[in-house]
Scaffold this active site. Structure first.
Site, PDB file in Angstrom:
ATOM      1  N   ASN A 104       0.804  -1.231   0.000  1.00  0.00           N
ATOM      2  CA  ASN A 104       0.000   0.000   0.000  1.00  0.00           C
ATOM      3  C   ASN A 104       0.837   1.282   0.000  1.00  0.00           C
ATOM      4  O   ASN A 104       0.462   2.267  -0.622  1.00  0.00           O
ATOM      5  CB  ASN A 104      -1.014   0.000   1.140  1.00  0.00           C
ATOM      6  CG  ASN A 104      -0.371  -0.039   2.496  1.00  0.00           C
ATOM      7  OD1 ASN A 104       0.615  -0.737   2.706  1.00  0.00           O
ATOM      8  ND2 ASN A 104      -0.903   0.718   3.423  1.00  0.00           N
ATOM      9  N   GLU A 138       3.452  -5.537  12.335  1.00  0.00           N
ATOM     10  CA  GLU A 138       2.539  -4.401  12.114  1.00  0.00           C
ATOM     11  C   GLU A 138       1.442  -4.916  11.193  1.00  0.00           C
ATOM     12  O   GLU A 138       1.684  -5.141  10.009  1.00  0.00           O
ATOM     13  CB  GLU A 138       3.288  -3.239  11.454  1.00  0.00           C
ATOM     14  CG  GLU A 138       4.478  -2.710  12.243  1.00  0.00           C
ATOM     15  CD  GLU A 138       4.056  -2.000  13.516  1.00  0.00           C
ATOM     16  OE1 GLU A 138       2.893  -1.576  13.629  1.00  0.00           O
ATOM     17  OE2 GLU A 138       4.904  -1.873  14.419  1.00  0.00           O
ATOM     18  N   CYS A 185      -3.250   1.535   6.180  1.00  0.00           N
ATOM     19  CA  CYS A 185      -3.644   0.781   7.376  1.00  0.00           C
ATOM     20  C   CYS A 185      -4.239   1.694   8.444  1.00  0.00           C
ATOM     21  O   CYS A 185      -4.955   1.242   9.315  1.00  0.00           O
ATOM     22  CB  CYS A 185      -2.438   0.036   7.936  1.00  0.00           C
ATOM     23  SG  CYS A 185      -1.058   1.139   8.250  1.00  0.00           S
ATOM     24  N   GLU A 226       7.331   0.201  16.160  1.00  0.00           N
ATOM     25  CA  GLU A 226       8.411   0.692  15.309  1.00  0.00           C
ATOM     26  C   GLU A 226       8.529   2.194  15.532  1.00  0.00           C
ATOM     27  O   GLU A 226       7.783   2.767  16.314  1.00  0.00           O
ATOM     28  CB  GLU A 226       8.106   0.361  13.840  1.00  0.00           C
ATOM     29  CG  GLU A 226       8.056  -1.142  13.616  1.00  0.00           C
ATOM     30  CD  GLU A 226       7.924  -1.548  12.159  1.00  0.00           C
ATOM     31  OE1 GLU A 226       7.546  -0.708  11.324  1.00  0.00           O
ATOM     32  OE2 GLU A 226       8.204  -2.719  11.866  1.00  0.00           O
TER      33      GLU A 226
HETATM   34  P1  NAD Z   1       0.124  -9.483   3.018  1.00  0.00           P
HETATM   35  O1  NAD Z   1       0.140  -9.963   4.415  1.00  0.00           O
HETATM   36  O2  NAD Z   1      -0.609 -10.271   2.002  1.00  0.00           O
HETATM   37  O3  NAD Z   1       1.604  -9.331   2.449  1.00  0.00           O
HETATM   38  C1  NAD Z   1       2.568  -8.530   3.087  1.00  0.00           C
HETATM   39  C2  NAD Z   1       3.954  -9.039   2.709  1.00  0.00           C
HETATM   40  O4  NAD Z   1       4.125 -10.334   3.267  1.00  0.00           O
HETATM   41  C3  NAD Z   1       4.174  -9.191   1.203  1.00  0.00           C
HETATM   42  O5  NAD Z   1       5.509  -8.848   0.902  1.00  0.00           O
HETATM   43  C4  NAD Z   1       3.948 -10.681   0.985  1.00  0.00           C
HETATM   44  O6  NAD Z   1       4.607 -11.186  -0.141  1.00  0.00           O
HETATM   45  C5  NAD Z   1       4.526 -11.257   2.258  1.00  0.00           C
HETATM   46  N1  NAD Z   1       4.032 -12.587   2.646  1.00  0.00           N
HETATM   47  C6  NAD Z   1       2.841 -13.146   2.352  1.00  0.00           C
HETATM   48  N2  NAD Z   1       2.760 -14.384   2.895  1.00  0.00           N
HETATM   49  C7  NAD Z   1       3.927 -14.591   3.561  1.00  0.00           C
HETATM   50  C8  NAD Z   1       4.456 -15.678   4.330  1.00  0.00           C
HETATM   51  N3  NAD Z   1       3.745 -16.776   4.535  1.00  0.00           N
HETATM   52  N4  NAD Z   1       5.670 -15.549   4.866  1.00  0.00           N
HETATM   53  C9  NAD Z   1       6.384 -14.406   4.704  1.00  0.00           C
HETATM   54  N5  NAD Z   1       5.959 -13.364   3.966  1.00  0.00           N
HETATM   55  C10 NAD Z   1       4.738 -13.448   3.406  1.00  0.00           C
HETATM   56  O7  NAD Z   1      -0.419  -7.990   3.094  1.00  0.00           O
HETATM   57  P2  NAD Z   1      -0.728  -7.025   1.878  1.00  0.00           P
HETATM   58  O8  NAD Z   1      -1.994  -7.461   1.230  1.00  0.00           O
HETATM   59  O9  NAD Z   1       0.498  -6.851   1.055  1.00  0.00           O
HETATM   60  O10 NAD Z   1      -0.966  -5.645   2.656  1.00  0.00           O
HETATM   61  C11 NAD Z   1      -2.183  -5.256   3.191  1.00  0.00           C
HETATM   62  C12 NAD Z   1      -2.213  -5.491   4.678  1.00  0.00           C
HETATM   63  O11 NAD Z   1      -1.136  -4.817   5.309  1.00  0.00           O
HETATM   64  C13 NAD Z   1      -3.449  -4.932   5.335  1.00  0.00           C
HETATM   65  O12 NAD Z   1      -3.931  -5.862   6.255  1.00  0.00           O
HETATM   66  C14 NAD Z   1      -2.964  -3.686   6.035  1.00  0.00           C
HETATM   67  O13 NAD Z   1      -3.729  -3.278   7.151  1.00  0.00           O
HETATM   68  C15 NAD Z   1      -1.608  -4.119   6.449  1.00  0.00           C
HETATM   69  N6  NAD Z   1      -0.769  -2.975   6.745  1.00  0.00           N
HETATM   70  C16 NAD Z   1      -0.440  -2.728   8.042  1.00  0.00           C
HETATM   71  C17 NAD Z   1       0.343  -1.623   8.363  1.00  0.00           C
HETATM   72  C18 NAD Z   1       0.724  -1.320   9.787  1.00  0.00           C
HETATM   73  O14 NAD Z   1       1.624  -0.508   9.985  1.00  0.00           O
HETATM   74  N7  NAD Z   1       0.108  -1.924  10.780  1.00  0.00           N
HETATM   75  C19 NAD Z   1       0.793  -0.786   7.338  1.00  0.00           C
HETATM   76  C20 NAD Z   1       0.425  -1.077   6.031  1.00  0.00           C
HETATM   77  C21 NAD Z   1      -0.346  -2.180   5.739  1.00  0.00           C
END
Ligand code: NAD
Length: 481
Positions: A150, A248, A282, A462
């Site tokens: 995002n 996060e 997020c 963080e």
């Molecule tokens: P996601 O969990 O699908 O993917 C995030 C990252 O993790 C990607 O690089 C992905 O390739 C990797 N990944 C996926 N499966 C994995 C595994 N089994 N092992 C290791 N890595 C793996 O999330 P997304 O769809 O890319 O992002 C959206 C989500 O992120 C939303 O839930 C949003 O709220 C959250 N988000 C949180 C914050 C925060 O600071 N809390 C900030 C931004 C986004």
């Protein structure tokens, strides 16, 4: 077709598998580049390079490490326009937003941690004539950094910068949905002469490349930002290996608007906090609660403002909402809007695909900003993270009810409160189950402050000293006098 490459041991390399993943431009729905489909062999090379680089990098003077951080920040600033264009193309976000927020923030992350580490110090605890304690803070080793799509460069560098500044070497993976600016960061690291192996960037799918980083025995710390389900899967692997974990995760953030608010400011801020980056931040407030006395007026004014937002080609200067990041995510958003209907929600505006803004964007994934009323707190629409331009709006009567509604989900990332009453602001902020509370504002960030969530929104913090603490291990030493 342009090929993004892995950055391992100071070089740009093709993946061991020889396989490639299509990279789409969300505004057109077309493939425009290829991403390495890396597997555990590429991760193993990256970890080995990071291990080799660790002794020199971790013992380099703080000023020496800081200097590299500042040079990377300067280079990001020099390549600002190119990076902003790349981010907008890759993610679908308005170019104006990438220019104003994403890329400057990527540079700021390196600059801030490059400076912060020069002020980072450990503690002493004096025990008088008995002696004293001092605490050594040492880098951990190879840190694994995994980030979402995002805010691609912004969140990628938010992890990498403190990890490197604290003296760790890094194996990082950006989202396979938005890998381009991470790739350009590889070029920047080569341009500034960052020693080989200090930062390694491996591209690929989460379940393959990301999982290989998490499972690697020589990666003792994982900093992850992404979905809650992924966070659980990562914990299940990393926790039994006793890795240090910073998670996060997702959010379902409440936005509380009290009758005594600064009305115009609450309205304008709520439009932004609902729909900035197509609602794909997020920290966006996806549940709006408005006190009954101003509910009807607020809803009418809010809808009018939302309907005036321009959904457009991300490249056009007056676009407010660009494209949704992927076809899957676009379909997920539409499915949630359908679910809201089935749960008895009333669609006050939006609720469907938006017409494509121009010929270039035929095939792009555009959604109308959607506002839904009439749903109670228990339904799935109000409990599950949608992470798009979809918000719900409901009335409340008392402060107690507002707090109960705000705290009524499994998430606890951020919350926004609009009120002019100082005592109420403090009282409500203290009661909210959230890691971050904004009063009469939204998304005001100071990189020194702790950042993170409670409950299903994550573990750990963080930002500022918290990040430097996460990326170091404390060792207490007692000296008998
Ligand atoms: P996601 O969990 O699908 O993917 C995030 C990252 O993790 C990607 O690089 C992905 O390739 C990797 N990944 C996926 N499966 C994995 C595994 N089994 N092992 C290791 N890595 C793996 O999330 P997304 O769809 O890319 O992002 C959206 C989500 O992120 C939303 O839930 C949003 O709220 C959250 N988000 C949180 C914050 C925060 O600071 N809390 C900030 C931004 C986004």
């Amino acid at each position: 077709m342009y090929k993004i490459l892995n950055y391992i041991d100071g070089e740009l390399r093709e993946p061991e598998t020889g396989g490639w993943i299509d990279n789409y431009e969300p505004a057109t729905g077309k493939v425009y580049s290829l991403i390495p489909d890396s597997d555990e062999r590429d991760v193993a090379h990256a970890v080995a390079a990071a291990r080799r680089a660790f002794p020199q990098w971790s013992t380099r003077s703080v000023a020496g490490r800081s200097d590299f951080m500042i040079r990377i920040a300067d280079r990001i600033r020099e390549r600002h326009e190119e990076l902003a264009q790349a981010e907008s193309t890759d993610n679908g976000k308005p170019l104006s937003l990438a220019r104003k927020v994403d890329i400057p923030r990527g540079a700021a992350n390196f600059r801030y941690f490059g400076q912060a580490v020069t002020q980072f110090h450990s503690e002493t605890y004096d025990m008088g004539t008995n002696g004293f304690n001092y605490t050594l803070r040492r880098p951990i080793g190879v840190a694994g950094c995994i980030s979402p799509w995002n805010l691609p460069l912004y969140l990628f560098t938010w992890k990498i910068a403190p990890a490197l500044a604290a003296g760790n070497t890094v194996v990082a993976k950006p989202s396979e949905i938005t890998p381009m600016t991470a790739h350009l960061l590889s070029e920047i690291c080569i341009e500034v002469g960052l020693p080989p192996g200090v930062l390694n960037i491996v591209h690929g799918y989460g379940a393959k490349t990301g999982a290989a980083i998490v499972a690697h025995p020589d990666v003792p710390a994982i900093s992850f930002t992404g979905g809650t389900t992924t966070g659980k899967a990562i914990s299940a692997v990393a926790a039994p290996m006793f890795k240090k974990l910073s998670l996060e995760l997702g959010g379902k953030n409440p936005n509380l608007v009290f009758e005594d608010c600064e009305y115009e400011s609450a309205l304008a801020t709520s439009v932004r906090s609902s729909f900035a980056n197509q609602g794909q931040i997020c920290l966006c407030g996806s549940r709006i609660y408005v006190q009954r006395g101003i509910y009807e007026r607020f809803v009418a004014d809010f809808i009018q403002r939302v309907e005036a937002l321009k959904i457009g080609d991300p490249q056009e200067a007056d676009t407010d909402l660009g494209a949704i990041v992927s076809q899957d995510h676009y379909k997920k958003n539409l499915a949630y809007i359908q679910l809201a209907r089935e749960e008895g929600g009333e669609i006050l505006c939006g609720g469907k695909a938006a017409p494509v803004p121009n010929e270039r964007c035929t095939g792009g994934w555009f959604l109308e900003p959607t506002v839904i009323a009439g749903l109670d707190i228990g339904c799935r629409t109000n409990q599950e993270e949608i992470f798009g331009p979809v918000v719900t709006i409901q009335p409340f009567s008392t402060e107690e009810e507002a707090i109960a509604l705000a705290n009524g989900t499994s998430y606890g990332l951020a919350a926004t409160v609009h009120t002019r009453r100082l005592k109420r602001a403090h009282r409500v902020a203290a009661e909210l189950e959230a890691g971050i509370v904004w009063i009469n504002s939204w998304l005001v960030r100071d990189l020194r402050t702790p950042f993170g969530g409670v409950k299903a929104s994550g573990v750990g913090r963080e930002g500022g000293t918290e990040a430097l603490h996460f990326f170091t291990e404390a060792k207490n030493v007692f000296i008998q006098l």
